[in-house]
Design an enzyme around this catalytic site. Structure first.
Site, short mmCIF file in Angstrom:
data_model
loop_
_atom_site.label_atom_id
_atom_site.label_comp_id
_atom_site.label_asym_id
_atom_site.label_seq_id
_atom_site.Cartn_x
_atom_site.Cartn_y
_atom_site.Cartn_z
CB CYS B 37 -0.97 -0.01 1.18
SG CYS B 37 -0.20 -0.47 2.71
CB CYS B 107 -2.23 -1.01 9.54
SG CYS B 107 -2.90 -0.54 7.95
#
Lengths: 248, 130
Positions: B37, B107
């Protein structure tokens, strides 16, 4: 039913036309031309291609149009129900396969997935291993690239802030424009690098096809491409953000 | 996608944003990234040389709300812990605390990586000193 008869049944299903019983080609019966039921297949096999990365785009396009015409659901409005739904399903498979293989980068990413690469899963596992062993996890992106990405993001943030405040910082803009030129160059150089990796990959597959054991080489080229794809996505995002801040 | 209240809280009101003196022997710096990402996360800790307690932590993350929230939470959690205690923090703890959905688990992995990288950097400095 024993396993043997079961697999024999399966093989029969996979190769024999459901309508006339003759042996069939991949998508249509060679004898009567009827659409065959969709079988789970990867996009390379769908086009009857080996798992190689150098694909002639013109040839692929021709195949795509030829198959689209033959599989078009409009041709099957008067066909039996199952053939109708098979043509529909195969048409959509065909579109996905073509879209994926047409583009050099999505083609590469797709192949890496087929070769068992799952970045998120691998990153998570590497973290767990490092935690259990008390060692340092090796980052998937080179540290100097991470440093560059971070610093550039700081500058971009400053430039966005300036814009918002209506302030102008010509030297920052000049610097960002220089960076954009440099990154554009880097990005373009990746295409040549990818081509070299493709050639290497295809050579490994050719050796595998002739019966050689090439597992080590296969993994090595695969991982080289993973590294390239990772670097590429960072650079692409940076150029995108630079374009947004600087205007095109 | 809807963020949980805790993610939103950390995202709109991130704790400990900033930086510490990278050159200091008491400071460890971790810089990590998730190529899928394009996120980058920098996390720094300041360790008391006597007690080995992390007295201060700062972060700066470029990425989505979940990445920012994960690193913000990570700095909150490491503060006041000893280095060894901080190494016990697992990404799954962060997932639970922030109710991260499956697509955002990376994350939390990134935040754990950042803690470990910062501590690793600090440890290396201690060895080099000795």
């Amino acid at each position: 039913m024993s396993t043997d008869t079961k697999s024999a049944e399966k093989a029969k299903l996979a190769h024999e036309c459901w309508s006339c019983g003759a042996m069939r080609a991949a998508h249509f019966c060679e004898s009567c031309g009827r659409v065959q039921p969709p079988v789970p297949t990867d996009y390379f096999s769908f086009f009857g291609l080996p798992r190689k990365l150098n694909i002639d785009p013109k040839q692929l396009e021709r195949e795509f149009y030829a198959m689209s015409r033959k599989l078009h659901p409009d041709l099957f409005v008067r066909a039996v129900d199952q053939e109708q739904s098979w043509s529909l399903e195969k048409s959509s498979q065909l579109n996905d396969a073509y879209r994926t293989l047409k583009d050099p980068v999505t083609r590469t990413e797709y192949l890496l997935k087929l070769e068992g690469v799952n970045l998120e899963e691998q990153s998570k596992t590497a973290t767990e291993t490092a935690r259990a062993a008390g060692t340092q996890k090796k980052q998937m992106v080179p540290p100097d690239l991470l440093e560059e990405v971070f610093e550039l993001n700081m500058q971009l943030e400053e430039a966005r802030m300036n814009k918002k405040m209506g302030e102008d910082d010509p030297s920052l803009k000049t610097e960002l424009a220089d960076t954009r030129r440099r990154l554009d160059g880097k990005f373009n150089a990746l295409a040549a690098e990818l081509q070299r990796d493709w050639d290497e990959w295809d050579a490994v597959i050719a050796r595998a096809e002739s019966g050689e054991i090439v597992d080590t080489e296969r993994t090595a080229v695969r991982d080289k491409m993973v590294d390239l794809v990772n670097r590429r996505s960072y650079i692409r995002n940076l150029v995108r953000d630079l374009n947004e801040v600087l205007g095109n | 996608m809807a963020y949980s209240d805790k993610v939103l809280d950390h995202y709109t009101n991130p704790r400990n944003v900033g930086s510490l003196d990278k050159a200091s022997a008491e400071v460890g710096t971790g810089l990590v990234g998730a190529p899928e990402c394009g996120d980058v996360m920098k996390l720094q800790i300041k360790v008391n040389p006597e007690t080995k307690i992390i007295e201060d932590a700062k972060f700066k993350t470029f990425g989505c709300g979940s990445a920012i929230a994960s690193s913000s939470l990570a700095t909150e959690w490491v503060k006041g812990k000893t280095v060894d205690e901080a190494l016990e923090i697992k990404n799954t703890d962060i997932v639970k605390e922030l109710s991260l959905p499956p697509v955002k688990i990376h994350c939390s992995v990134l935040a754990e990586d950042a803690i470990r990288a910062a501590i690793g950097d600090w440890k290396k400095k201690q060895q080099d000193e000795a």
